[in-house]
Scaffold this motif. Structure first.
Motif, PDB file in Angstrom:
ATOM      1  N   GLY A 247       1.016  -1.376  -0.051  1.00  0.00           N
ATOM      2  CA  GLY A 247       0.047  -0.138   0.076  1.00  0.00           C
ATOM      3  C   GLY A 247       0.782   1.198   0.036  1.00  0.00           C
ATOM      4  O   GLY A 247       2.058   1.196   0.187  1.00  0.00           O
ATOM      5  N   GLY A 248       0.174   2.291  -0.256  1.00  0.00           N
ATOM      6  CA  GLY A 248       0.935   3.641   0.031  1.00  0.00           C
ATOM      7  C   GLY A 248       1.103   3.912   1.312  1.00  0.00           C
ATOM      8  O   GLY A 248       0.385   3.324   2.356  1.00  0.00           O
ATOM      9  N   LYS A 249       2.220   4.688   1.941  1.00  0.00           N
ATOM     10  CA  LYS A 249       2.400   5.015   3.258  1.00  0.00           C
ATOM     11  C   LYS A 249       3.198   6.094   3.517  1.00  0.00           C
ATOM     12  O   LYS A 249       4.055   6.616   2.561  1.00  0.00           O
ATOM     13  N   ARG A 250       3.395   6.769   4.598  1.00  0.00           N
ATOM     14  CA  ARG A 250       4.155   7.703   5.011  1.00  0.00           C
ATOM     15  C   ARG A 250       5.385   7.223   5.410  1.00  0.00           C
ATOM     16  O   ARG A 250       5.615   5.981   5.675  1.00  0.00           O
ATOM     17  N   HIS A 251       6.469   7.822   5.253  1.00  0.00           N
ATOM     18  CA  HIS A 251       7.941   7.430   5.498  1.00  0.00           C
ATOM     19  C   HIS A 251       8.036   7.211   6.877  1.00  0.00           C
ATOM     20  O   HIS A 251       7.294   7.709   7.880  1.00  0.00           O
ATOM     21  N   PHE A 252       8.489   5.864   7.295  1.00  0.00           N
ATOM     22  CA  PHE A 252       8.466   5.425   8.557  1.00  0.00           C
ATOM     23  C   PHE A 252       9.110   6.442   9.569  1.00  0.00           C
ATOM     24  O   PHE A 252       8.623   6.403  10.847  1.00  0.00           O
ATOM     25  N   VAL A 253      10.208   7.326   9.354  1.00  0.00           N
ATOM     26  CA  VAL A 253      10.824   8.250  10.160  1.00  0.00           C
ATOM     27  C   VAL A 253       9.249   9.110  10.517  1.00  0.00           C
ATOM     28  O   VAL A 253       9.437   9.673  11.840  1.00  0.00           O
ATOM     29  N   ASN A 254       8.500   9.874   9.474  1.00  0.00           N
ATOM     30  CA  ASN A 254       7.725  10.528   9.932  1.00  0.00           C
ATOM     31  C   ASN A 254       6.610  10.162  10.674  1.00  0.00           C
ATOM     32  O   ASN A 254       6.108  10.730  11.405  1.00  0.00           O
ATOM     33  N   GLN A 255       6.272   8.564  10.348  1.00  0.00           N
ATOM     34  CA  GLN A 255       5.349   7.887  11.189  1.00  0.00           C
ATOM     35  C   GLN A 255       5.831   8.040  12.546  1.00  0.00           C
ATOM     36  O   GLN A 255       5.073   8.398  13.518  1.00  0.00           O
ATOM     37  N   SER A 256       6.974   7.647  12.904  1.00  0.00           N
ATOM     38  CA  SER A 256       7.524   7.866  14.317  1.00  0.00           C
ATOM     39  C   SER A 256       7.641   9.415  14.838  1.00  0.00           C
ATOM     40  O   SER A 256       7.332   9.399  16.049  1.00  0.00           O
ATOM     41  N   ILE A 257       7.823  10.150  14.254  1.00  0.00           N
ATOM     42  CA  ILE A 257       7.998  11.612  14.465  1.00  0.00           C
ATOM     43  C   ILE A 257       6.402  12.165  15.103  1.00  0.00           C
ATOM     44  O   ILE A 257       6.248  12.780  15.917  1.00  0.00           O
ATOM     45  N   ASP A 258       5.462  11.745  14.158  1.00  0.00           N
ATOM     46  CA  ASP A 258       3.986  12.053  14.427  1.00  0.00           C
ATOM     47  C   ASP A 258       3.641  11.453  15.886  1.00  0.00           C
ATOM     48  O   ASP A 258       2.787  12.038  16.480  1.00  0.00           O
ATOM     49  N   TYR A 259       4.159  10.159  16.100  1.00  0.00           N
ATOM     50  CA  TYR A 259       3.627   9.487  17.331  1.00  0.00           C
ATOM     51  C   TYR A 259       4.392  10.375  18.508  1.00  0.00           C
ATOM     52  O   TYR A 259       3.749  10.587  19.453  1.00  0.00           O
TER      53      TYR A 259
END
Lengths: 518, 547
Positions: A247-259
């Motif tokens: 699937g499409g997704k956010r970059h994992f670094v940005n996912q963790s930053i959002d967290y």
């Protein structure tokens, strides 16, 4: 007595209903034992045959085993020579007509390339069929040697052949031909052995025609009662594997930053933002980092060859200058001459703490009792570093300050403990540290339960009065922290090389799991 | 960062057994234990504690911390003897204006101890001394020089002596040009008309600070018993503290060692070293407020003693070798260390505030989720890039780009700030040619304009992809954001697009960016075999509308 035959039939029936059309096609051919022949007789391509065989294996009808075989095959040049004759054959034929021939003439007349010519001379000399004399080739063999097929020729004609089954004379021929370009090659081939199981035998012996069954459910079938009423649906093997999709997704670094952003906002923090290009004034001077501090050197910090005006507030500049030179509010200062020009130098921010400094200054414009709050930032910071598995010139930092007359050192530890708990580190410890702008200062270590080591996660402390008085306008206790964030991300995603965070390898980005902490 | 090493045997003999508890204590003292290897202990010393840069200094402080020898350590100073003076000539004012000096007698040196002294000297040079700029230390065997000493500046060609590791005389300039140490530190004297020197009573050159000592008079060996020590530099307070650190570390090597003061004759003479403690007030209230504790005055006193201080009434006597006590908070931190960081109970205060995310971040995340819904993958590139990627591969001549923002002396080839996301995305595609197609990627991030302003951009690329497909993406985004984004035929456009297949992206009357198919010439530069369609827009305008 139990009627086992009936039970067996029942099992068979379920099984038979689960057979796909392709599987049905190849079941009668299972005794063929080679995929190629099954493929020929069933009219299915090899891939489909193999896939169906795998499904049949899942159903216990066959047992597949593969073995590797080394096969000697003919190479590109070899195929050519097989048609036109080996170069030495061509030379030999020439010598059959004239027993002595000049080297140049032989080359011309044989039509061989330089390399081929050399190789064939070598080959014939080795067999003692020719001698070289005064630039001439002299045939020194017997007449029948010319008409007789050489071992190499016979060997070539026998290809392909299994390596293990090579007779000894062919082994020598192989060796000599392998030294020449692309005449022969030894390939490893996988072949699949099919063994029909006991169940398979029974299936082969029973009627496998389950009648008219529905394969894929198509819109036509759905819309036409006649096509499905009373019909059976072919049973699927619901446990078999399916091709993967992404699937499409956010970059994992940005996912963790959002967290991390969510953690801070949930705790009541307001996000700060600001520029990455910033004056040394905000990055260093406002944070009481002396102008000759090593961190300000070119080899640690990225400088841009531009000066940037200092804040228009003359009082602020004067106070910071005084703080450095002589100290303020009971401090001795660093006792040197502060240069305005050094403060104007433009840098790429080395920490997000410059955002905290700017926030404090903004607060100073409010009435004294309003100069408080909780603020955070997450963003890229820059250091002039070489790049290796543990270093980079850009990395993420998370920053926070708490400005309040009633906060103390224990509260600092409280916030940090809470943040790292949310990040999945239940056990943290605090050890003394040093930073020019905090006192007391502390370094946070978190215990890694799997690796069983303490990770150094970053620094924190309470801002010195040399920060709070000039920037905030009063000596309020300020809790402050600024930790590198990338290590936590690496740990979560089990990445051992920092460079992988920003490598943008699409197959990695497509496969990587989602940030699931909550 | 500076570390010190010392033998484990010595530590266990003089301080205590190195068990797990002791290891933890070392780190909790603020000197992280780095390693214990091959019988050597290595600890890190933070830059605010140069007084710990020798085993002796560390031992003094750590024994107090362990409660074994607490309080302010006292040293006996002997008054200057006859000729124990250094005359400071006014000529040094413009070169290296200050010096402070001392004499130590009764040393019993061996290789180990000489190494310890040299290491302390070098570590002080590199930390407090900022690589000898701020502080240079010279140590000379007293028997080889004749007191009194003169500190003056001479013209470089009038300075003649044999520098360390040489066997012939050289002039001041020659040393800077030809001696390896001279070359290393030459920049510290460059542009000076005169160079500073220490001369003894017979006019022999002892050294040319901050560069090098004389081979004849400036080399300490096993036979040396008494030494003359000088510190030179620009800030007399720094020099005094450093001298105190050295003389006390030397004195701690053996009880029979004596420290002698010297008179340093400026216009107003001073006597150094001076070990009179500094004084600073400490308040129980401030301490407890900052730390969140409830310590009694007695407890505070005990903790200060564990950190090597003495408390009299509300005044703390601070050892003369401590350089880091600028403010009361520095004392309070030491109290916290004595209390033990491990003993603080973390607590979250009851301060009610409302959390708030930066609205830009909210919008950026929403955009990213819109793209993820289109099965596009987000990438994240560095803000620093290379001229080759930013210009050459995009078909531009890097030499003609005047407005690129370069960082000085980058240690990698990444030495300019990115001006767009487009080239980053094409680079990503070119590094993924072996990965399954179609590839649809996007990035939201900052770029740097030539006027040094930063702006947030959004770029997306589809490969293989054509104008229609990328326009569909843009259109979907515009609908989701509820913004009337429209296209206009473009006359001027970035040269990497195909003429006739590129459009200007507009919102109201503002241009947000460009959309189009990438020219095969550029695709070839990036070694891309698949067509690519791309857009990049400025988000600043959209932020304005949505915030």
């Amino acid at each position: 007595m139990v009627d086992t035959s009936k039970k067996e039939n029942k099992v068979n029936k379920r099984l038979i209903e689960s057979l796909s059309p392709n599987e049905r096609k190849i079941i009668p051919l299972l005794k063929e034992k080679s995929i190629v022949s099954i493929s020929k007789k069933s009219n299915l391509d090899k891939v489909s045959v193999l896939r169906s065989l795998e499904y049949l294996q899942n159903k216990d009808i066959v047992k597949l085993s593969s073995n590797k075989k080394k096969i000697v095959e003919i190479g590109i040049n070899g195929a050519l020579y097989k048609k036109k004759g080996l170069p030495e054959r061509r030379l030999l034929n020439l010598l059959g007509k004239k027993r002595i021939i000049k080297l140049q003439d032989a080359k011309k007349q044989s039509g061989l390339s330089n390399n081929e010519f050399k190789a064939s001379i070598g080959a014939l000399k080795k067999k003692a069929l020719i001698e070289l004399k005064n630039g001439k080739i002299v045939f020194s063999g017997k007449k029948q040697d010319i008409s007789k097929k050489s071992i190499e020729e016979r060997f070539l004609e026998s290809l392909p052949i299994e390596y293990e089954k090579l007779p000894p004379e062919y082994q020598l021929a192989l060796k000599s031909l392998q030294n020449r370009k692309d005449i022969v090659c030894v390939l490893e081939k996988k072949s699949v052995n099919i063994k029909v199981t006991e169940l398979g035998e029974r299936v082969m012996n029973s009627t496998i025609d389950a009648g008219d069954m529905i394969e894929s459910l198509t819109p036509e079938i759905v819309q036409n009662k006649k096509l499905w009423k009373g019909k059976k649906f072919r049973r699927y093997d619901v446990t078999s594997s399916v091709p993967e999709i992404v699937g499409g997704k956010r970059h994992f670094v940005n996912q963790s930053i959002d967290y991390a952003r969510k953690i801070w906002t949930e705790m009541g923090f307001q996000e700060m933002n600001g520029t990455m290009l910033i004056s040394s004034f905000w990055n260093f001077d406002a944070l009481f980092t002396a102008q000759d501090h090593p961190v300000r050197e070119l080899q640690d910090t990225f400088y841009i060859d531009k000066q940037i005006p200092l804040p228009a507030d003359k009082d602020l500049i004067e106070t910071v200058k005084k703080t450095h030179e002589k100290g303020i509010s009971g401090s001795k200062g660093w006792n040197y001459e502060w240069e305005e020009n050094d403060a104007k130098k433009l840098v790429l921010r080395t920490h997000t703490t410059c955002l905290s400094a700017q926030t404090l200054y903004k607060l100073s414009k409010l009435p004294e009792d309003k100069r408080k709050g909780k603020f955070f930032a997450i963003g890229k910071v820059f250091r002039n570093e070489t790049v290796d598995w543990s270093h980079g010139f850009e990395f993420n930092q998370t920053e926070g300050i708490v400005v309040d007359d009633n906060v103390n050192f224990r509260h600092l530890l409280g916030y940090l403990q809470q943040f790292y708990k949310k990040m999945g580190f239940e056990k943290v410890r605090f050890v003394p540290a040093y930073f020019p702008y905090t006192e007391p200062s502390v370094e946070i270590h978190a215990y890694h339960p799997e690796k069983k080591v303490w990770l150094e996660l970053g620094g924190a402390g309470m801002f010195r009065p040399e920060i709070s008085v000039p920037l905030l306008g009063k000596n309020t206790p300020i809790l402050a922290w600024g930790q590198g964030f990338d290590r936590i991300i690496m740990d979560y995603y089990k990445i051992n090389d920092l460079r992988e965070l920003y490598k943008n390898d699409l197959s990695q980005l497509r496969k990587i799991k989602a940030w699931m902490k909550n | 960062m500076a570390n010190i090493k010392f033998p484990k045997k010595l530590f266990e003999k003089e301080i205590g057994k190195l068990d797990e508890k002791m290891k933890k204590k070392i780190s909790m003292f603020g000197t992280p234990l780095e390693s214990v290897e091959e019988g050597e202990i290595e600890v890190e010393i933070f830059p605010d504690r140069p007084d710990l840069l020798s085993y002796q200094g560390f031992k003094r402080a750590f024994l107090a911390f362990l409660g074994k020898k607490t309080g302010l350590k006292k040293y006996r100073l002997h008054k200057p003897g006859k000729n124990y003076y250094v005359k400071v000539d006014s000529s040094v004012k413009k070169v290296r204006p200050y010096t402070v000096c001392a004499i130590i007698k009764g040393l019993k040196l061996n290789d180990e101890k000489i190494k310890e002294i040299i290491e302390l000297q070098e570590k002080l040079h590199n930390t407090v001394g900022r690589k000898r700029k701020k502080l240079a230390i010279g140590i000379y065997p007293l028997e080889k020089i004749k007191l009194p000493i003169t500190y003056k500046a001479l013209e470089p060609d009038k300075i003649k002596f044999t520098p360390l590791e040489m066997n012939r005389e050289m002039s001041g300039l020659q040393i800077l040009q030809r001696h390896s140490t001279g070359r290393e530190y030459a920049h510290l004297l460059s542009g000076k008309r005169k160079f500073p020197v220490f001369l003894d009573a017979e006019k022999n050159v002892l050294s040319m600070p901050p560069i090098i000592n004389s081979q004849l008079t400036g080399k300490v060996d096993e036979n040396t018993k008494d030494v003359f020590i000088e510190c030179s530099g620009f800030n007399i307070d720094v020099l005094k503290k450093s001298l105190n650190i050295i003389v006390t570390a030397l004195a701690d090597m053996s009880p029979s060692i004596k420290i002698y003061q010297m008179k340093v004759k400026y216009k107003k003479p001073i006597v150094t070293p001076d070990l009179t403690p500094d004084k600073r007030k400490i308040s129980k209230e401030n301490t407890n407020k900052l730390l969140g504790l409830n310590l009694s005055k007695k407890q505070i006193q005990k903790m200060l003693e564990k950190m090597g201080y003495e408390l009299k009434k509300n005044n703390v006597k601070i050892p003369a070798w401590r350089t880091d006590i600028l403010h009361e908070v520095d004392l309070i931190e030491d109290i916290a260390i004595a209390y033990g960081y491990e003993n603080f109970e973390p607590e979250i205060p009851k301060i009610s505030t409302l959390g708030k995310e930066n609205p830009r971040e909210t919008i950026k995340r929403k955009i990213a989720h819109i793209f993820a819904g289109l099965k596009m993958t987000e990438v994240s590139n560095y803000h620093l890039t290379t001229p080759r990627d930013q210009f050459s591969k995009m078909g531009l001549n890097p030499k003609k780009q005047k407005n690129s923002i370069e960082v000085k002396e980058s240690k990698t080839e990444y030495n300019i700030l990115r001006k767009d996301l487009t080239h980053c995305l094409l680079k990503n595609l070119s590094e993924n040619v072996d990965v399954e197609y179609p590839q649809k990627i996007f990035e939201v991030g900052k770029i740097f304009n030539s006027n040094l302003m930063e702006s947030e951009k959004l770029a997306a690329v589809i490969s293989p992809g054509d104008f229609t497909e990328i326009k569909q993406v843009l259109k979907y985004l515009s609908k989701m954001l509820n913004q009337e984004i429209y296209l206009e035929e473009a006359k001027d456009f970035p040269s990497w697009f195909i003429n006739g297949r590129v459009a200007r992206i507009k919102l109201d009357k503002e241009t947000l960016g460009f959309i189009g198919e990438i020219h095969p010439k550029i695709l070839n530069n990036w070694k891309l075999k698949m067509p690519a369609a791309l857009f990049e827009i400025d988000l600043e305008e959209i932020f304005k509308k949505l915030e």
